[in-house]
Design a protein around this motif. Structure first.
Motif, mmCIF file in Angstrom:
data_model
loop_
_atom_site.group_PDB
_atom_site.id
_atom_site.type_symbol
_atom_site.label_atom_id
_atom_site.label_comp_id
_atom_site.label_asym_id
_atom_site.label_seq_id
_atom_site.Cartn_x
_atom_site.Cartn_y
_atom_site.Cartn_z
ATOM 1 N N THR A 1 -41.056 47.167 58.097
ATOM 2 C CA THR A 1 -40.961 47.581 56.830
ATOM 3 C C THR A 1 -42.632 48.181 56.499
ATOM 4 O OG1 THR A 1 -39.211 46.366 56.095
ATOM 5 C CG2 THR A 1 -40.403 47.489 54.225
ATOM 6 N N ASN A 2 -42.557 49.432 56.166
ATOM 7 C CA ASN A 2 -43.983 50.042 55.881
ATOM 8 C C ASN A 2 -44.131 50.018 54.094
ATOM 9 O OD1 ASN A 2 -44.202 50.684 58.452
ATOM 10 N ND2 ASN A 2 -44.878 52.696 58.396
ATOM 11 N N TYR A 3 -45.126 49.624 54.035
ATOM 12 C CA TYR A 3 -45.508 49.943 52.348
ATOM 13 C C TYR A 3 -46.543 51.082 52.263
ATOM 14 C CZ TYR A 3 -42.799 45.718 51.845
ATOM 15 O OH TYR A 3 -41.709 44.798 51.622
ATOM 16 N N TYR B 1 -49.596 47.516 47.302
ATOM 17 C CA TYR B 1 -50.391 46.496 48.127
ATOM 18 C C TYR B 1 -51.173 46.958 48.862
ATOM 19 C CZ TYR B 1 -45.682 44.304 46.780
ATOM 20 O OH TYR B 1 -44.717 44.055 45.898
ATOM 21 N N ASP B 2 -52.136 46.186 49.733
ATOM 22 C CA ASP B 2 -53.335 46.534 50.438
ATOM 23 C C ASP B 2 -53.092 46.514 51.907
ATOM 24 O OD1 ASP B 2 -55.123 46.594 48.152
ATOM 25 O OD2 ASP B 2 -55.546 44.370 48.261
ATOM 26 N N PHE B 3 -51.644 45.818 52.380
ATOM 27 C CA PHE B 3 -51.326 45.889 53.584
ATOM 28 C C PHE B 3 -50.295 47.235 53.860
ATOM 29 C CE2 PHE B 3 -48.489 42.938 51.197
ATOM 30 C CZ PHE B 3 -46.995 43.819 51.359
ATOM 31 N N GLY C 1 -33.808 40.091 69.352
ATOM 32 C CA GLY C 1 -32.577 39.454 68.796
ATOM 33 C C GLY C 1 -32.337 38.051 68.729
ATOM 34 N N GLU C 2 -33.652 37.483 68.500
ATOM 35 C CA GLU C 2 -33.622 36.136 68.684
ATOM 36 C C GLU C 2 -32.924 35.157 67.335
ATOM 37 O OE1 GLU C 2 -37.600 35.471 71.463
ATOM 38 O OE2 GLU C 2 -37.937 35.852 69.258
ATOM 39 N N LYS C 3 -32.378 34.076 67.451
ATOM 40 C CA LYS C 3 -31.706 33.583 66.205
ATOM 41 C C LYS C 3 -32.469 32.091 66.068
ATOM 42 C CE LYS C 3 -27.806 36.174 66.744
ATOM 43 N NZ LYS C 3 -28.490 37.282 65.942
ATOM 44 N N SER C 4 -32.865 31.878 64.671
ATOM 45 C CA SER C 4 -33.318 31.111 64.467
ATOM 46 C C SER C 4 -33.222 30.665 62.784
ATOM 47 C CB SER C 4 -34.863 30.932 64.807
ATOM 48 O OG SER C 4 -35.757 30.244 63.947
ATOM 49 N N GLU C 5 -33.329 29.411 62.257
ATOM 50 C CA GLU C 5 -32.999 29.106 61.035
ATOM 51 C C GLU C 5 -34.213 29.770 60.171
ATOM 52 O OE1 GLU C 5 -32.365 24.764 60.523
ATOM 53 O OE2 GLU C 5 -30.636 24.919 61.516
ATOM 54 N N LYS C 6 -35.332 29.618 61.026
ATOM 55 C CA LYS C 6 -36.582 30.164 59.898
ATOM 56 C C LYS C 6 -36.903 31.549 60.640
ATOM 57 C CE LYS C 6 -38.229 25.621 58.781
ATOM 58 N NZ LYS C 6 -39.199 24.369 59.225
ATOM 59 N N THR C 7 -37.810 32.127 59.888
ATOM 60 C CA THR C 7 -38.351 33.442 60.532
ATOM 61 C C THR C 7 -39.621 33.664 60.481
ATOM 62 O OG1 THR C 7 -37.647 35.807 60.371
ATOM 63 C CG2 THR C 7 -37.947 34.798 58.518
ATOM 64 N N THR C 8 -40.299 34.428 61.209
ATOM 65 C CA THR C 8 -41.605 34.604 61.403
ATOM 66 C C THR C 8 -42.116 36.058 61.074
ATOM 67 O OG1 THR C 8 -41.875 33.044 63.050
ATOM 68 C CG2 THR C 8 -43.891 34.289 62.871
ATOM 69 N N ILE C 9 -42.839 36.325 59.786
ATOM 70 C CA ILE C 9 -43.418 37.823 59.579
ATOM 71 C C ILE C 9 -44.706 37.898 59.859
ATOM 72 C CG2 ILE C 9 -41.388 38.042 57.982
ATOM 73 C CD1 ILE C 9 -43.754 37.477 55.682
ATOM 74 N N SER C 10 -45.471 39.002 60.128
ATOM 75 C CA SER C 10 -46.620 39.333 59.936
ATOM 76 C C SER C 10 -47.095 40.418 59.134
ATOM 77 C CB SER C 10 -47.407 39.324 61.293
ATOM 78 O OG SER C 10 -46.888 39.986 61.980
ATOM 79 N N ILE C 11 -48.153 40.063 58.269
ATOM 80 C CA ILE C 11 -48.243 41.159 57.245
ATOM 81 C C ILE C 11 -49.687 41.842 57.548
ATOM 82 C CG2 ILE C 11 -48.942 41.471 54.624
ATOM 83 C CD1 ILE C 11 -47.484 39.026 54.200
ATOM 84 N N GLU C 12 -49.666 43.240 57.682
ATOM 85 C CA GLU C 12 -50.681 43.609 58.539
ATOM 86 C C GLU C 12 -51.852 44.241 57.476
ATOM 87 O OE1 GLU C 12 -48.947 45.725 61.782
ATOM 88 O OE2 GLU C 12 -50.452 47.272 61.954
ATOM 89 N N ASN D 1 -51.418 57.378 50.826
ATOM 90 C CA ASN D 1 -52.061 56.122 50.658
ATOM 91 C C ASN D 1 -51.979 55.110 51.883
ATOM 92 O OD1 ASN D 1 -52.626 56.745 47.827
ATOM 93 N ND2 ASN D 1 -50.304 56.432 47.351
ATOM 94 N N TYR D 2 -51.003 55.304 52.611
ATOM 95 C CA TYR D 2 -50.604 54.673 53.897
ATOM 96 C C TYR D 2 -52.144 55.036 54.778
ATOM 97 C CZ TYR D 2 -48.800 52.477 58.082
ATOM 98 O OH TYR D 2 -48.446 51.687 59.334
ATOM 99 N N THR D 3 -52.154 56.174 54.935
ATOM 100 C CA THR D 3 -53.405 56.753 55.764
ATOM 101 C C THR D 3 -54.697 56.285 55.249
ATOM 102 O OG1 THR D 3 -52.119 58.569 56.469
ATOM 103 C CG2 THR D 3 -54.533 58.928 56.849
ATOM 104 N N MET D 4 -54.971 56.176 53.729
ATOM 105 C CA MET D 4 -56.068 55.673 53.298
ATOM 106 C C MET D 4 -56.456 54.146 53.603
ATOM 107 S SD MET D 4 -57.837 57.849 51.640
ATOM 108 C CE MET D 4 -59.010 56.882 50.763
ATOM 109 N N LYS D 5 -55.185 53.358 53.615
ATOM 110 C CA LYS D 5 -55.432 51.936 53.717
ATOM 111 C C LYS D 5 -55.513 51.760 55.350
ATOM 112 C CE LYS D 5 -51.315 50.770 51.537
ATOM 113 N NZ LYS D 5 -50.266 50.077 51.223
ATOM 114 N N GLN D 6 -54.907 52.561 56.177
ATOM 115 C CA GLN D 6 -55.044 52.526 57.661
ATOM 116 C C GLN D 6 -56.259 52.927 58.065
ATOM 117 O OE1 GLN D 6 -53.227 50.807 59.854
ATOM 118 N NE2 GLN D 6 -54.194 51.477 61.728
#
Ligand code: FAD
Ligand code: UDP
Length: 369
Positions: free
Chosen positions: A271-273, A277-279, A290-301, A155-160
């Protein structure tokens, strides 16, 4: 007046510019149509002081000491092993599929039985491309081959790629083999790291030379190419020739970048799915350095087909038909002795960064040294 024009300020274009400027002392103009240098390696600090890999997770890894030593002149390194997870049947397990994953997925008795079969059929430390299991006659090996095929690859390859694993170039899925080992790293190369201050800074250092001028927001179509004695082009070859033989297919991606109001979103950088889902994957950027921050940034591909004017080219799609179309363009390019194509798009090859640099070091030695 510049003798040399380099189209594209990605890692390929930058390294070639530096070699020409430094080793043969020629003036080089580097152009890029984007508003930044570094091509797909580009990263930036966001408002939470997190270094974001704009075009997807980039981990430098190589066995090539020459490439490593060359880049080490332009950056210090943050040593880093990629150890991603994949969600299988709702559980996060380690990827690539190793002996550890086997124990995470199955009961101890079953894992032990399959592990013994794998060890006697292939041996410890062997990497088995998923499609190779199709030839197994042993029931347990057939079972594990089918299990990993169904749960990690299909399914990963079908999506990719929009295709089944057996329909794409076998070297693509072989990038992530079943690894009969307790080594859970995604790569086993001798050198694995991320530039300590990011890829953009490393590439900026490569381009920082008195003989190099960089012009951003500039498409090669805007220049009179006859003004240059040597043209080195890292863009898409079909575009250069106005698609006269037809379009070369590419895969593209869409990144949904989000700030999450908590310190960590997931327990590892990627994390691979494969199935849900569609991503395909979620990257949490603060882990890279290894950066520190109260918030975090993610990207969904989200993978998608490349369409002219809509999105970017990220992956060449290697198969007989596409490679022969590419070769038609390459033959056309040979009519002009001073025009050279290279880089991931120019060569239409699924290069990692180290292979892109290796290619440039060879190209420079062949053409200019
Ligand atoms: P690019 O980075 O594509 O640069 C080409 C440049 O040329 C671009 O900036 C473009 O704007 C410019 N250009 C094109 N046409 C024109 C034109 N006509 N006029 C002006 N400018 C033009 N590699 C690894 O080693 N490790 C990883 O973990 C890794 N992860 C990746 C994840 C993703 C999602 C992707 C897509 C790639 C990944 N890579 C990774 C591969 C890596 O991105 C490439 O090896 C590298 O970017 C190739 O550099 P390049 O200079 O050849 O091409
Ligand atoms: N792949 C898969 N499932 C995974 C990871 C990878 O099926 O969980 C396959 C998929 O076809 C993918 C290829 O292996 O395109 C190469 O994966 P890699 O992680 O090297 O891709 P990249 O980081 O270059 O996008």
């Amino acid at each position: 007046m510049y003798e040399y024009l380099i189209v594209g300020s990605g890692i390929s274009g930058a390294v070639l510019a530096n070699l020409i400027a430094d080793k043969i002392n020629k003036k080089v103009l580097v152009i890029d149509r984007k508003n930044h240098i570094a091509g797909n390696c580009y990263d930036y600090k966001d408002e939470n002081n997190i270094t974001v890999h704009k075009y997807g997770p980039h981990i430098f890894h190589t066995n090539n000491k020459e490439v490593w030593d060359y880049l080490s002149k332009f950056t210090k390194w943050h040593y880093f092993y990629l150890k991603p997870n994949a969600v299988i049947e709702g559980n996060k397990v380690s990827l690539p599929f190793t002996l550890k994953t086997l124990r995470e997925v199955f009961s101890p008795a079953m894992a032990e039985r399959i592990e013994n079969k794998l060890l006697s059929a292939y041996g410890y430390g062997v990497k088995v491309p998923i499609l190779d299991f199709q030839n197994s006659t042993d029931e347990d090996l057939k079972f594990i081959g089918k299990y990993v095929y169904e749960n990690v690859f299909k399914n990963y390859t079908m999506k990719q790629w929009g295709l089944k694993p057996e329909e794409i170039d076998p070297t693509v899925t072989a990038r992530v083999p079943v690894y009969i080992s307790n080594d859970v790293r995604y790569f086993q190369d001798k050198y694995q790291a991320i530039p300590l201050n990011g890829y953009t800074e490393m590439i900026s250092n490569i381009l920082n030379h008195k003989n190099i001028t960089v012009k951003l927001n500039t498409d090669s179509k805007e220049l009179d190419l006859n003004n240059f004695k040597h043209i080195y082009y890292t863009g898409a070859i079909d575009e250069y020739f106005d698609y006269k033989y037809g379009e070369l297919p590419y895969r593209s991606l869409r990144f949904d970048v989000q700030t999450i109001n908590k310190e960590y979103y997931q327990n590892t950088v990627v994390t691979n799915y494969p199935n849900d889902y569609d991503f395909t994957r979620i990257t949490e950027h603060k882990y890279f350095l290894g950066e520190k921050s109260e918030k975090t940034t993610i990207s969904i591909e989200y993978p998608e087909a490349f369409e002219i004017g809509k999105n970017e080219r990220y992956y060449p799609i290697s198969n007989e038909k596409n490679n022969s179309l590419y070769n038609k363009y390459l033959d056309e390019a040979k009519n002009n002795q001073n025009l050279h194509f290279f880089g991931r798009l120019g060569d239409y090859k699924y290069y990692n960064m180290d292979l892109a640099v290796e290619r440039v070091l060879k190209l420079f030695n062949e053409k200019e040294k």
